[in-house]
Design a protein around this motif. Sequence first.
Motif, PDB file in Angstrom:
ATOM      1  N   THR A 120      36.159  40.398  39.745  1.00 37.11           N
ATOM      2  CA  THR A 120      36.164  41.257  38.553  1.00 37.11           C
ATOM      3  C   THR A 120      37.536  41.262  37.894  1.00 37.11           C
ATOM      4  N   VAL A 121      37.532  41.457  36.580  1.00 36.62           N
ATOM      5  CA  VAL A 121      38.773  41.665  35.835  1.00 36.62           C
ATOM      6  C   VAL A 121      39.099  43.151  35.860  1.00 36.62           C
ATOM      7  N   ARG A 164      31.256  25.749  45.530  1.00 38.36           N
ATOM      8  CA  ARG A 164      32.158  26.814  45.092  1.00 38.36           C
ATOM      9  C   ARG A 164      33.591  26.483  45.516  1.00 38.36           C
ATOM     10  N   SER A 224      40.166  29.663  35.335  1.00 37.35           N
ATOM     11  CA  SER A 224      39.037  30.482  34.871  1.00 37.35           C
ATOM     12  C   SER A 224      38.663  30.204  33.420  1.00 37.35           C
ATOM     13  N   TYR A 225      39.686  30.095  32.558  1.00 39.95           N
ATOM     14  CA  TYR A 225      39.425  30.075  31.110  1.00 39.95           C
ATOM     15  C   TYR A 225      39.840  28.772  30.428  1.00 39.95           C
ATOM     16  N   ASP A 237      31.295  26.294  40.807  1.00 42.47           N
ATOM     17  CA  ASP A 237      31.519  27.732  40.772  1.00 42.47           C
ATOM     18  C   ASP A 237      32.945  28.024  41.219  1.00 42.47           C
ATOM     19  N   THR A 296      35.645  31.186  42.576  1.00 39.87           N
ATOM     20  CA  THR A 296      35.916  32.566  42.981  1.00 39.87           C
ATOM     21  C   THR A 296      37.395  32.661  43.335  1.00 39.87           C
ATOM     22  N   PRO A 317      39.079  37.006  36.606  1.00 39.93           N
ATOM     23  CA  PRO A 317      38.353  37.874  37.536  1.00 39.93           C
ATOM     24  C   PRO A 317      38.715  37.524  38.981  1.00 39.93           C
ATOM     25  N   THR A 318      38.962  38.545  39.789  1.00 35.04           N
ATOM     26  CA  THR A 318      39.364  38.318  41.176  1.00 35.04           C
ATOM     27  C   THR A 318      38.577  39.212  42.125  1.00 35.04           C
ATOM     28  N   LEU A 328      29.502  34.750  52.162  1.00 34.15           N
ATOM     29  CA  LEU A 328      29.279  33.742  51.118  1.00 34.15           C
ATOM     30  C   LEU A 328      27.969  33.002  51.356  1.00 34.15           C
ATOM     31  N   PRO A 329      27.167  32.800  50.306  1.00 33.62           N
ATOM     32  CA  PRO A 329      25.863  32.163  50.484  1.00 33.62           C
ATOM     33  C   PRO A 329      25.910  30.637  50.413  1.00 33.62           C
TER      34      PRO A 329
END
Lengths: 344, 344
Positions: A90-91, B2, B40-41, B74, B76, B89-90, B124-125
Amino acid sequence: MRVILVAGTTKTAAIEGISAAGATSRLLMHTPSADAEIISYGLPIQAPVTPISPSGCPTPAVITRAIRERIGFDLTIIDAGLARPTGAPTVSVGARPGRDIRESEPVPTAPELFINAREFGQSLPDDQIVIGETIPGGTTTALAVCRALGVDVPTSSSIPTNPLRLKQNVTDKALSTAGISPGQFAHNPKHAIRAVGDPVLAVAAGTTVGAIESNTDVILGGGTQLLTVAALVRHAGVSERATLATTSYLAADVTGLNETATALNLDLIVTNPEFGAHDVDAGPLSEYANGVAKEGAGMGGALALIAEADRLNEVIPAVQHVLNRIEQQQSHENTVTYTDTKSP
Amino acid sequence: MRVILVAGTTKTAAIEGISAAGATSRLLMHTPSADAEIISYGLPIQAPVTPISPSGCPTPAVITRAIRERIGFDLTIIDAGLARPTGAPTVSVGARPGRDIRESEPVPTAPELFINAREFGQSLPDDQIVIGETIPGGTTTALAVCRALGVDVPTSSSIPTNPLRLKQNVTDKALSTAGISPGQFAHNPKHAIRAVGDPVLAVAAGTTVGAIESNTDVILGGGTQLLTVAALVRHAGVSERATLATTSYLAADVTGLNETATALNLDLIVTNPEFGAHDVDAGPLSEYANGVAKEGAGMGGALALIAEADRLNEVIPAVQHVLNRIEQQQSHENTVTYTDTKSP
């Protein structure tokens, strides 16, 4: 394409009749954390709840996730006052859980939250974003904010019978505690949220304002709460055109949706995923056609994206794939009724 | 697939000669936050730095991002003690920035961090994950931890001339402050990190242990620090086979990589992206072939993924695309030299 999920909580959700009490009242505080995990990972990974109704109707987060597995959008979740831990990334914008709106200043830091979220929205590099929400009790706080602004937004519900009178009483009390009359916070969105709102509204409205200011197209993906976000944005003096994308189930639940969208200068996209069609076996999703859930967790926005890609027919099998995965991993005792985990 | 980026800080990076002092010393604390945003961006969105060297060599985060834009994994990011805000997001595991390892207990909560990260890894899946790191000063703290464990791991550097004597002196002081002799914390990884490590090592090792325990294949994507993570995992009693994926630049910088991998029961993947090939215009990336940067931010792991997809030839144009985007959005004054933002 990026979908931004604004996830948070308000103690308003714990009001008797707006939500379940006791053990279940504690569990509902996990719903936004669970929704965030479902959209991030495809199932809850740390949250102890799977928001699925007694009749098996899954949280709209499952539909948003299923669509993500097909069309692959970027995802950013903002912590807008989560009350329970989440394994989802989340941010942070400095949000805390919102208090009951019948108490004084349920969101004391609403102006700062709005400003932080606006800066985040301005910094996004995307051409277009979808903004969705997950917050139990959110339609009640949205109603209170709309009354403080003096705007009329149709109030939907995640259960077939909408306890509108209770919502009205709660918002009466909220405005009374705040010492304001309807419309008194027109053109003052930050103070309206601080006085009678929730942190998700502050963060979603701030992010929308910032994104629009930096020339990012915004699709508000949702119902009552996202219409309220649009009202907050207009009352912040931002008049650029935006879009509201919602589900046919939400549209069928309210009157005046078209008029409200026009009044707020919103293009309107209503998508019908045909979960209730007689020639399709939609399994537990057919509950949506019975008026359960209807919208939330970005569902209407995600549906608009997959409809735009002309792949709407893939939604039902994609959702069933996600539901099978969740069923395999979660034991029955970990599930919690959906109607207990979201405000009616 | 991921990729998990473990992002944090240690005050060890501020030691004179290990990193720049003054204004630049403050800026380097932004590097992990900037790396997280870049992956992320596609560019830094709130961090005031773009980690690019004076000769124009970009942070390895740019390569990881470029590969993500091609093969779409993905992502994370875990906050393992970020010292500056990030718009990325973390996932939170309760980490705080690490203190200078010459002081007592630089990571007082290392055992709890390890446990929280282990739970996250277990939840984690995914069938397979890549774990990478970004932490200025990280090779020095890794060396100290290896000495505390009594293992020999080759120490690389992000600049061509590795100040090994300085690193040795700093780790001498760290072990002396902790009152331990080399090898004294063998089979006691949590205490080794608490005494002389950094929060990224605690989180990366805990996540790896948890993932392996729940039958997720782990690729450690990096160099010195990820070898140290492998040592910590082995000293935690976890013996299942894992993989180390690194770059040819890291492999060329150290001796004994194969032997270390064998000793730690690691499959070894070394990928050469050919940034220095004479018939290719790799632009600023050719600095990698001159011994700058070499590895970090999951670069070696991401390279292994795109090589596995037989699309390694797409890396250079993909990186140039990302660099062009960053150049367009960032003014020159916002850039900071890469060698100032990462420990040598």
